[in-house]
Design a protein around this motif. Structure first.
Motif, PDB file in Angstrom:
ATOM      1  N   GLU A 226       0.909  -1.198   0.117  1.00  0.00           N
ATOM      2  CA  GLU A 226       0.000   0.034   0.195  1.00  0.00           C
ATOM      3  C   GLU A 226       0.921   1.313  -0.176  1.00  0.00           C
ATOM      4  O   GLU A 226       0.599   2.137  -0.665  1.00  0.00           O
ATOM      5  CB  GLU A 226      -1.013   0.064   1.383  1.00  0.00           C
ATOM      6  CG  GLU A 226      -1.941  -1.210   1.038  1.00  0.00           C
ATOM      7  CD  GLU A 226      -1.436  -2.432   1.571  1.00  0.00           C
ATOM      8  OE1 GLU A 226      -1.973  -3.337   1.531  1.00  0.00           O
ATOM      9  OE2 GLU A 226      -0.193  -2.746   2.123  1.00  0.00           O
TER      10      GLU A 226
ATOM     11  N   VAL B 234       2.418   1.950  -3.544  1.00  0.00           N
ATOM     12  CA  VAL B 234       1.509   2.449  -4.434  1.00  0.00           C
ATOM     13  C   VAL B 234       1.280   3.725  -4.195  1.00  0.00           C
ATOM     14  O   VAL B 234       1.426   4.949  -5.262  1.00  0.00           O
ATOM     15  CB  VAL B 234       0.156   1.690  -4.320  1.00  0.00           C
ATOM     16  CG1 VAL B 234      -0.934   2.439  -5.248  1.00  0.00           C
ATOM     17  CG2 VAL B 234       0.126   0.334  -4.734  1.00  0.00           C
ATOM     18  N   LYS B 235       1.077   4.256  -2.948  1.00  0.00           N
ATOM     19  CA  LYS B 235       1.123   5.820  -2.724  1.00  0.00           C
ATOM     20  C   LYS B 235       2.211   6.640  -3.321  1.00  0.00           C
ATOM     21  O   LYS B 235       2.211   7.689  -3.602  1.00  0.00           O
ATOM     22  CB  LYS B 235       0.786   5.870  -1.287  1.00  0.00           C
ATOM     23  CG  LYS B 235      -0.686   5.283  -0.652  1.00  0.00           C
ATOM     24  CD  LYS B 235      -1.005   5.617   0.650  1.00  0.00           C
ATOM     25  CE  LYS B 235      -2.354   5.050   0.854  1.00  0.00           C
ATOM     26  NZ  LYS B 235      -2.580   5.379   2.667  1.00  0.00           N
TER      27      LYS B 235
ATOM     28  N   ASP C  52       2.608   6.959  -6.759  1.00  0.00           N
ATOM     29  CA  ASP C  52       1.653   7.970  -7.393  1.00  0.00           C
ATOM     30  C   ASP C  52       2.229   9.296  -6.787  1.00  0.00           C
ATOM     31  O   ASP C  52       1.993  10.228  -7.774  1.00  0.00           O
ATOM     32  CB  ASP C  52       0.295   7.742  -6.711  1.00  0.00           C
ATOM     33  CG  ASP C  52      -0.653   8.626  -7.072  1.00  0.00           C
ATOM     34  OD1 ASP C  52      -1.252   8.475  -8.369  1.00  0.00           O
ATOM     35  OD2 ASP C  52      -1.166   9.481  -6.475  1.00  0.00           O
TER      36      ASP C  52
ATOM     37  N   ARG D 221       5.820  -6.524  -7.243  1.00  0.00           N
ATOM     38  CA  ARG D 221       4.884  -5.423  -6.816  1.00  0.00           C
ATOM     39  C   ARG D 221       4.939  -4.136  -7.905  1.00  0.00           C
ATOM     40  O   ARG D 221       3.971  -3.655  -7.836  1.00  0.00           O
ATOM     41  CB  ARG D 221       5.263  -4.893  -5.455  1.00  0.00           C
ATOM     42  CG  ARG D 221       4.751  -6.101  -4.501  1.00  0.00           C
ATOM     43  CD  ARG D 221       4.827  -5.668  -3.058  1.00  0.00           C
ATOM     44  NE  ARG D 221       6.302  -5.767  -2.615  1.00  0.00           N
ATOM     45  CZ  ARG D 221       6.521  -4.290  -1.941  1.00  0.00           C
ATOM     46  NH1 ARG D 221       5.689  -3.353  -1.808  1.00  0.00           N
ATOM     47  NH2 ARG D 221       7.753  -4.231  -1.391  1.00  0.00           N
TER      48      ARG D 221
ATOM     49  N   ILE E 242       2.211  -2.276 -10.274  1.00  0.00           N
ATOM     50  CA  ILE E 242       1.891  -0.885 -10.412  1.00  0.00           C
ATOM     51  C   ILE E 242       1.713  -0.243 -11.903  1.00  0.00           C
ATOM     52  O   ILE E 242       0.783   0.192 -12.236  1.00  0.00           O
ATOM     53  CB  ILE E 242       2.632  -0.104  -9.549  1.00  0.00           C
ATOM     54  CG1 ILE E 242       2.522  -0.397  -7.852  1.00  0.00           C
ATOM     55  CG2 ILE E 242       2.611   1.375  -9.649  1.00  0.00           C
ATOM     56  CD1 ILE E 242       3.471   0.132  -7.092  1.00  0.00           C
TER      57      ILE E 242
ATOM     58  N   ASN F  67      -1.633   0.571 -13.806  1.00  0.00           N
ATOM     59  CA  ASN F  67      -1.631   2.036 -14.167  1.00  0.00           C
ATOM     60  C   ASN F  67      -1.600   2.178 -15.846  1.00  0.00           C
ATOM     61  O   ASN F  67      -1.519   3.336 -16.323  1.00  0.00           O
ATOM     62  CB  ASN F  67      -0.911   2.920 -13.738  1.00  0.00           C
ATOM     63  CG  ASN F  67      -1.090   3.361 -11.894  1.00  0.00           C
ATOM     64  OD1 ASN F  67      -2.110   3.899 -11.816  1.00  0.00           O
ATOM     65  ND2 ASN F  67      -0.754   2.396 -11.009  1.00  0.00           N
TER      66      ASN F  67
END
Length: 642
Positions: free
Chosen positions: A342, A345-346, A349, A389, A393, A397
């Motif tokens: 998590e 991912v943040k 981004d 991982r 992502i 995306n």
């Protein structure tokens, strides 16, 4: 470039001889694709897209408007491989004991057409081709041994070899993006003399080299992009910055270079990478990897607004505040591979992928132009998990990517010298690649290159772009660049020729441009407005000084003295425009459209912003020196487009 780890990471960042490591990520990566037939691959790739490339929103598109997802790899070598100490002729003093002789790796071991066949087998459609500025000026003929498998390249300079490689790549259907990786041939990282675009050279020399290359290859439309500078980072004494207006300002340098390149070769994509490292990496000093985060409040505008692509690099052993160093210079900050799914991912981004959000002043494609992991030899469980991982992502995306690096050598023991390489070649040309058994990355690579992605036509959508007059003129109009100074002594901002002025910041000289509902420009002269002679339709801002465009024209630029309004620049419309409108006040707070209009992003931080609706044109600006308002804009005259 991926920093070799860990032995050569210590560098001097303080004259006091404090040793720290500014490992700059970005280097060897190895993908893998299941073996597949490549017969006819060049013909299929060449037929699948039409040059040149441009952008529509978050997507790169070809000349037909069809999505062209950059599935790329880095063919390194022409940036140099010497690590900066010892005899440059001794191969052990080169990265992974691989002396590229300043040309793309592998040409000594494999005919170029067979190397390209392996690129096709990997599922690539584009190649990032790093080079050093030194290559542009190098008149030394490469040794025959460096092109032993390609004798047709004997007697050529590194630049001439690059010419031939580019021609082979584009003849095979690949899109080529040139990447200014280094200034000198020294590789790589930290304090190696290549920290900034103007390390070891002036900004003017750097831009001149780019313009030279842009002109050299502009007839070859499959040379599609200029990736302006790799991994800009701190030198001994100074950080790069984003928007300070000085000679360490990456935002400014990228725009200057990009716009000059586009004037020489209008078809090229301009690729801008964010700041790779600022600060001194100790637990007691500020440090970090801004990447593209500053773009959220200070994005870039080019004279051709459909040519901008942003880029970022990610490696598992580095982190948002970790250089990647081990030992001296290492901090307690987490690496990307230490983050939870998590958190990763943040962070990805926040540092890069937010740029792809639609309808903002910063909206553009994001190309992850370097990432990777070591695929053979000792297995690093954390790196392997991170690679899985991270590629997840990219898949989720639908992100454009370029793995590092494509080519390496295989040693006498049959093992890759650089385990990150996608394909390695022995001295006899024998290949060991991700498409061959034994490389754990194959599953993740196949997942990535075969992932569902948007294809087909991408419709045009409105654009918004910033004007930044913080420190100097901001002229991104090709029309006005060709004309004399239209407001002498004042700082000027002009929208790209395909756009009009939509908004202004109050007291910070920022502006916003758009092409939403853009009226066609007429053939008449553009008007510089400095007084109220063109005010019609009544007093729309009683008691205020008003700069109003002549009826039938719309604002495309403005000038300021300090931050006070000095002039408005107006372009005639090809057809009649409505002359009824409204006064939009923003002297006491933001007044922006509730929808559309880059409404979810801040293009003038800390200042009130006034912005006409997407279906309106800006026809006038009101200001006053009364009440300590200092002549900054207080109101806009917004009129309907239809």
């Amino acid at each position: 470039m991926r920093t070799p780890r860990p032995a050569r990471l210590a560098v001097r960042l303080l004259a006091a001889a404090v040793l720290v490591a500014v490992a700059v990520p970005g280097a060897e990566a190895a993908p893998g694709t299941a073996t597949r037939a490549v017969e006819g691959a060049a013909e299929r790739l060449a037929a699948s897209w039409t040059a040149p490339l441009s952008t529509r929103g978050r997507y790169v598109v070809d000349a037909d408007g069809d999505r062209f997802k950059l599935k790329s790899g880095n063919w390194a070598g022409a940036q140099g491989t010497w690590e900066g100490s010892g005899d440059i002729g001794d191969v052990t003093n080169h990265q992974a004991d691989q002396n590229a002789h300043n040309i793309p790796l592998g040409l000594d071991r494999k005919p170029v057409d067979q190397i390209l066949a392996d690129f096709h087998a990997l599922g690539l459609n584009s190649i990032r081709l790093p080079f050093a500025n030194a290559l542009v000026h190098d008149t030394t003929v490469v040794p025959d041994a460096a092109v032993a498998a390609n004798p047709q390249l004997r007697g050529r300079t590194p630049l001439q070899v690059l010419d031939a490689v580019i021609q082979e790549l584009t003849d095979d259907g690949f899109a080529v993006i040139l990447n200014n990786h280094t200034t000198s041939y020294r590789f790589c990282c930290g304090l190696d003399g290549n920290e900034r675009w103007n390390s070891g050279q002036t900004t003017r020399q750097w831009i001149d080299d780019w313009v030279f290359l842009a002109k050299r290859y502009r007839a070859n439309k499959r040379v599609v992009g200029a990736d302006l500078r790799n991994e800009v980072r701190r030198d001994t004494w100074n950080d790069p910055n984003w928007g300070w207006g000085n000679d360490h300002d990456l935002n400014k340098a990228l725009e200057e270079a990009g716009n000059e390149i586009l004037q020489a070769a209008p078809d090229l994509l301009i690729v801008m990478e964010g700041i790779n490292w600022q600060g001194i990496p100790t637990d007691l000093t500020p440090h970090g990897r801004p990447t593209l985060t500053p773009v959220a409040t200070l994005s870039n505008t080019l004279i051709h607004s459909d040519k901008l692509v942003y880029a970022a690099h990610f490696y598992g052993y580095t982190g948002p505040h970790h250089t990647g160093a081990t030992g001296t210079g290492e901090t307690t900050d987490p690496r990307y591979e230490d983050l939870t799914p998590e958190e990763l991912v943040k962070v990805v981004d926040a540092q890069a992928l937010f740029v792809t959000r639609a309808g903002q002043h910063f909206t553009a494609p994001v190309w992850i132009s370097e990432f990777g992991a070591g695929g053979r030899g000792d297995l690093d469980a954390r790196e392997r998990d991170w690679f899985r991982r991270f590629t997840d992502i990219l898949v989720a995306n639908d992100t454009d990517f370029a793995v590092w690096p494509l080519v390496g050598w295989t040693g006498a023991d049959g093992r890759p010298q650089d385990t990150w390489a996608m394909v390695s070649y022995g001295a006899d040309g024998t290949r060991l690649g991700v498409m061959d058994p034994g490389d754990w990355r194959a599953t993740d690579w196949n997942k990535l290159v075969a992932a569902p992605a948007r294809t087909g036509r991408v419709d045009k959508t409105p654009r918004w772009n910033m004007l930044n007059l913080d420190h100097a003129d901001y002229d991104v109009s090709a029309t006005m660049l060709a004309r004399p100074d239209w407001s002498p002594g004042n700082r000027k901002g002009n929208c790209p020729d395909t756009q009009r002025l939509a908004g202004l910041g109050r007291g910070d000289s920022r502006g916003l441009c758009t092409d939403a509902g853009q009226p066609a420009k007429g053939a008449g002269a553009w008007t510089v407005v400095t007084d109220e002679r063109y005010v019609t339709g009544g007093d729309w801002a009683s008691g205020y000084d008003k700069l109003q465009c002549p009826d039938g024209s719309f604002a495309v630029g403005y000038s300021v003295r300090d931050d006070a309004m000095a002039a408005l620049l107006c372009a005639p419309a090809a057809a009649a425009l409505p002359t009824t409108g409204r006064t939009l006040w923003f002297d006491k707070g933001d007044n922006r459209p509730a929808t559309g209009g880059s409404n979810a992003s801040d293009w003038a931080p800390g200042s009130y912003k006034g912005q006409c609706a997407d279906d309106e044109y800006l026809a006038g600006v009101a200001s006053t020196w009364k009440w300590l308002h200092y002549g900054v804009p207080d109101a806009l005259l917004c009129r309907k487009l239809t």
